[in-house]
Design a protein around this motif. Structure first.
Motif, PDB file in Angstrom:
ATOM      1  N   ARG A 117     127.379  13.315  34.325  1.00  0.00           N
ATOM      2  CA  ARG A 117     126.390  12.246  34.217  1.00  0.00           C
ATOM      3  C   ARG A 117     125.954  11.828  35.608  1.00  0.00           C
ATOM      4  N   LYS A 118     124.678  11.607  35.786  1.00  0.00           N
ATOM      5  CA  LYS A 118     124.155  11.217  37.090  1.00  0.00           C
ATOM      6  C   LYS A 118     123.032  10.214  36.914  1.00  0.00           C
ATOM      7  N   MET A 119     122.706   9.515  38.007  1.00  0.00           N
ATOM      8  CA  MET A 119     121.663   8.487  37.979  1.00  0.00           C
ATOM      9  C   MET A 119     121.016   8.418  39.361  1.00  0.00           C
ATOM     10  N   VAL A 120     119.698   8.345  39.377  1.00  0.00           N
ATOM     11  CA  VAL A 120     118.953   8.232  40.634  1.00  0.00           C
ATOM     12  C   VAL A 120     118.947   6.774  41.090  1.00  0.00           C
ATOM     13  N   ALA A 121     119.187   6.559  42.367  1.00  0.00           N
ATOM     14  CA  ALA A 121     119.150   5.220  42.957  1.00  0.00           C
ATOM     15  C   ALA A 121     118.308   5.268  44.230  1.00  0.00           C
ATOM     16  N   GLU A 122     117.703   4.136  44.557  1.00  0.00           N
ATOM     17  CA  GLU A 122     116.851   4.025  45.741  1.00  0.00           C
ATOM     18  C   GLU A 122     117.516   3.136  46.783  1.00  0.00           C
ATOM     19  N   ILE A 123     117.374   3.523  48.045  1.00  0.00           N
ATOM     20  CA  ILE A 123     117.935   2.744  49.141  1.00  0.00           C
ATOM     21  C   ILE A 123     117.086   1.485  49.338  1.00  0.00           C
ATOM     22  N   ALA A 141     126.395  -3.176  38.501  1.00  0.00           N
ATOM     23  CA  ALA A 141     127.274  -3.181  37.337  1.00  0.00           C
ATOM     24  C   ALA A 141     126.492  -3.050  36.037  1.00  0.00           C
ATOM     25  N   ASN A 142     125.278  -3.547  36.009  1.00  0.00           N
ATOM     26  CA  ASN A 142     124.464  -3.414  34.799  1.00  0.00           C
ATOM     27  C   ASN A 142     124.145  -1.959  34.477  1.00  0.00           C
ATOM     28  N   ASP A 143     124.202  -1.095  35.488  1.00  0.00           N
ATOM     29  CA  ASP A 143     123.929   0.330  35.290  1.00  0.00           C
ATOM     30  C   ASP A 143     125.203   1.148  35.149  1.00  0.00           C
ATOM     31  N   GLY A 144     126.363   0.487  35.130  1.00  0.00           N
ATOM     32  CA  GLY A 144     127.627   1.212  35.003  1.00  0.00           C
ATOM     33  C   GLY A 144     128.217   1.694  36.298  1.00  0.00           C
ATOM     34  N   VAL A 145     127.705   1.222  37.429  1.00  0.00           N
ATOM     35  CA  VAL A 145     128.235   1.632  38.729  1.00  0.00           C
ATOM     36  C   VAL A 145     129.609   1.004  38.946  1.00  0.00           C
ATOM     37  N   TYR A 146     130.515   1.735  39.582  1.00  0.00           N
ATOM     38  CA  TYR A 146     131.870   1.237  39.828  1.00  0.00           C
ATOM     39  C   TYR A 146     132.284   1.559  41.270  1.00  0.00           C
ATOM     40  N   GLU A 147     133.259   0.845  41.779  1.00  0.00           N
ATOM     41  CA  GLU A 147     133.742   1.057  43.146  1.00  0.00           C
ATOM     42  C   GLU A 147     134.421   2.421  43.263  1.00  0.00           C
ATOM     43  N   GLY A 148     134.148   3.095  44.368  1.00  0.00           N
ATOM     44  CA  GLY A 148     134.699   4.416  44.599  1.00  0.00           C
ATOM     45  C   GLY A 148     133.868   5.543  44.016  1.00  0.00           C
ATOM     46  N   GLN A 149     132.735   5.234  43.392  1.00  0.00           N
ATOM     47  CA  GLN A 149     131.905   6.261  42.773  1.00  0.00           C
ATOM     48  C   GLN A 149     131.257   7.144  43.828  1.00  0.00           C
ATOM     49  N   PHE A 229     135.875  12.329  44.597  1.00  0.00           N
ATOM     50  CA  PHE A 229     134.710  13.198  44.698  1.00  0.00           C
ATOM     51  C   PHE A 229     134.944  14.455  43.869  1.00  0.00           C
ATOM     52  N   PRO A 230     133.962  14.874  43.087  1.00  0.00           N
ATOM     53  CA  PRO A 230     134.115  16.118  42.314  1.00  0.00           C
ATOM     54  C   PRO A 230     134.238  17.314  43.242  1.00  0.00           C
ATOM     55  N   GLU A 231     134.922  18.335  42.790  1.00  0.00           N
ATOM     56  CA  GLU A 231     135.212  19.489  43.624  1.00  0.00           C
ATOM     57  C   GLU A 231     133.985  20.381  43.796  1.00  0.00           C
ATOM     58  N   GLY A 232     133.870  20.912  45.012  1.00  0.00           N
ATOM     59  CA  GLY A 232     132.883  21.946  45.274  1.00  0.00           C
ATOM     60  C   GLY A 232     131.558  21.492  45.833  1.00  0.00           C
ATOM     61  N   TYR A 233     131.377  20.186  46.096  1.00  0.00           N
ATOM     62  CA  TYR A 233     130.108  19.714  46.640  1.00  0.00           C
ATOM     63  C   TYR A 233     130.114  19.829  48.171  1.00  0.00           C
ATOM     64  N   PRO A 234     129.005  20.321  48.780  1.00  0.00           N
ATOM     65  CA  PRO A 234     128.961  20.464  50.248  1.00  0.00           C
ATOM     66  C   PRO A 234     129.112  19.117  50.951  1.00  0.00           C
ATOM     67  N   LEU A 269     127.206   9.881  40.781  1.00  0.00           N
ATOM     68  CA  LEU A 269     127.902  10.802  39.893  1.00  0.00           C
ATOM     69  C   LEU A 269     129.007  10.081  39.137  1.00  0.00           C
ATOM     70  N   TRP A 270     129.168  10.459  37.897  1.00  0.00           N
ATOM     71  CA  TRP A 270     130.295   9.981  37.096  1.00  0.00           C
ATOM     72  C   TRP A 270     131.289  11.120  36.933  1.00  0.00           C
ATOM     73  N   PRO A 271     132.582  10.811  36.825  1.00  0.00           N
ATOM     74  CA  PRO A 271     133.584  11.881  36.718  1.00  0.00           C
ATOM     75  C   PRO A 271     133.418  12.671  35.436  1.00  0.00           C
ATOM     76  N   GLU A 272     133.783  13.950  35.531  1.00  0.00           N
ATOM     77  CA  GLU A 272     133.710  14.821  34.359  1.00  0.00           C
ATOM     78  C   GLU A 272     134.871  14.530  33.428  1.00  0.00           C
ATOM     79  N   HIS A 273     134.666  14.779  32.140  1.00  0.00           N
ATOM     80  CA  HIS A 273     135.737  14.665  31.154  1.00  0.00           C
ATOM     81  C   HIS A 273     136.455  16.003  31.083  1.00  0.00           C
ATOM     82  N   SER A 274     137.701  15.995  31.530  1.00  0.00           N
ATOM     83  CA  SER A 274     138.463  17.237  31.558  1.00  0.00           C
ATOM     84  C   SER A 274     138.826  17.659  30.146  1.00  0.00           C
ATOM     85  N   GLU A 275     139.219  18.930  30.016  1.00  0.00           N
ATOM     86  CA  GLU A 275     139.562  19.478  28.712  1.00  0.00           C
ATOM     87  C   GLU A 275     140.807  18.816  28.154  1.00  0.00           C
ATOM     88  N   SER A 276     141.763  18.516  29.050  1.00  0.00           N
ATOM     89  CA  SER A 276     142.993  17.874  28.592  1.00  0.00           C
ATOM     90  C   SER A 276     142.709  16.492  28.040  1.00  0.00           C
TER      91      SER A 276
END
Length: 298
Positions: A117-123, A141-149, A229-234, A269-276
């Motif tokens: 899940r992703k969302m565009v934000a403007e500076i 917070a109204n958009d679901g943003v959380y600390e450490g995202q 941070f999700p894995e594999g991003y430059p 970015l929001w974290p992925e839901h793992s298979e487990s």
């Protein structure tokens, strides 16, 4: 008194003679076309007179079309200047919209996982403190943003959410002196820590042993450790490697791949839901249903 010269034919005789000559000429011209050449010569002789007669009218038409008052010329000139300014302003607006569209297209075409899940934000604002690399975005917070995202742009990792408000949030950039992110070299998987040094285009990597295989030009990507941070991003590209045996560790520097100094839009970015997690959720639902069925049967 007697006249010296006698008078000629009477007017009646002259009229009859003229009429007879005219009828004779008409007959010969109509039946034998005897005066075609003469008529052409006469037409050529009369043409200059015709042109001369129409010259005043042509001059008047030209004057009416081309001669205008000074006031009208000044008014037209002012109107043209206003129109030119309007057209220039519209061209600038069109150029701005075109560049924003290019940024958004590049941002949305970044290497995202389809199930993320992703969302565009403007500076909104940039922190003016030269020793603090932080920006404020228009999502909260109204958009679901959380600390450490995690926050990225179309090239790579930008930073993470530091503080969350109702409609805006503060982002800590990876170049801030208080920020560190675990990375790995995409070429061989060697893990490093990328630390901000307070310089917009530089990261440092501390406690790297001399035996580590690090080369200039290596691309550093997120390792996924820490679950922020999700894995594999430059993240960055190695720009300097110095392995001096007189020092305990190698000196390594890199440059962020994200355009930190030219940010306009970013992606959250929001974290992925793992298979487990999905399996555990499914098992929990099955157990819950079994308990409910058992309670109903009892």
């Amino acid at each position: 008194m007697n006249a010296i010269f006698k008078h000629g034919p009477s007017p009646q005789h002259r009229l009859v003679l003229v009429l007879f000559c005219s009828a004779l000429l008409i007959f010969f011209d109509h039946k034998m076309n005897s005066f075609e050449s003469v008529r052409g010569y006469l037409q050529s002789m009369v043409s200059p007179l015709q042109y001369l007669a129409t010259t005043p009218k042509q001059m008047m038409n030209w004057a009416a079309e081309n001669i205008v008052t000074r006031r009208q010329l000044v008014a037209d000139n002012e109107q043209y200047k206003v129109n030119e300014l309007v057209f220039h302003e519209q061209a600038l607006q069109l150029d701005i919209v075109k560049k924003e569209n290019e940024r958004l297209r590049a941002l949305l075409s970044s290497p995202l996982r389809t199930d993320t899940r992703k969302m565009v934000a403007e500076i909104l604002t940039v922190d003016s403190d030269p020793y603090t690399h932080q920006v404020v975005i228009n999502r909260g917070a109204n958009d679901g943003v959380y600390e450490g995202q995690a926050v990225i742009d179309d090239e790579g990792i930008v930073g993470q959410i530091l503080h969350v408000g109702t409609t805006s949030s503060r982002v800590l950039l990876i170049t801030d002196v208080t920020h560190a992110i675990p990375v790995r070299i995409s070429r061989n998987g060697v893990r490093l820590i990328a630390n901000g040094v307070g310089v917009i285009d530089q990261l440092s990597h501390s406690h790297v042993p001399h035996s580590a295989d690090v080369r200039v030009g290596d691309v550093l990507v997120t390792s996924g450790l820490g679950s922020k941070f999700p894995e594999g991003y430059p993240v960055a590209k190695v720009t300097f490697v110095m392995q001096d045996e007189s020092h305990a560790f190698a000196r390594i520097q890199s440059q962020p791949v994200a355009k930190i100094d030219r940010l306009r839009y970013v992606l959250l970015l929001w974290p992925e839901h793992s298979e487990s997690t999905v399996i555990n959720d499914s098992a929990a639902k099955i157990i819950e249903n079994q308990l409910l069925e058992k309670g109903v049967s009892e």
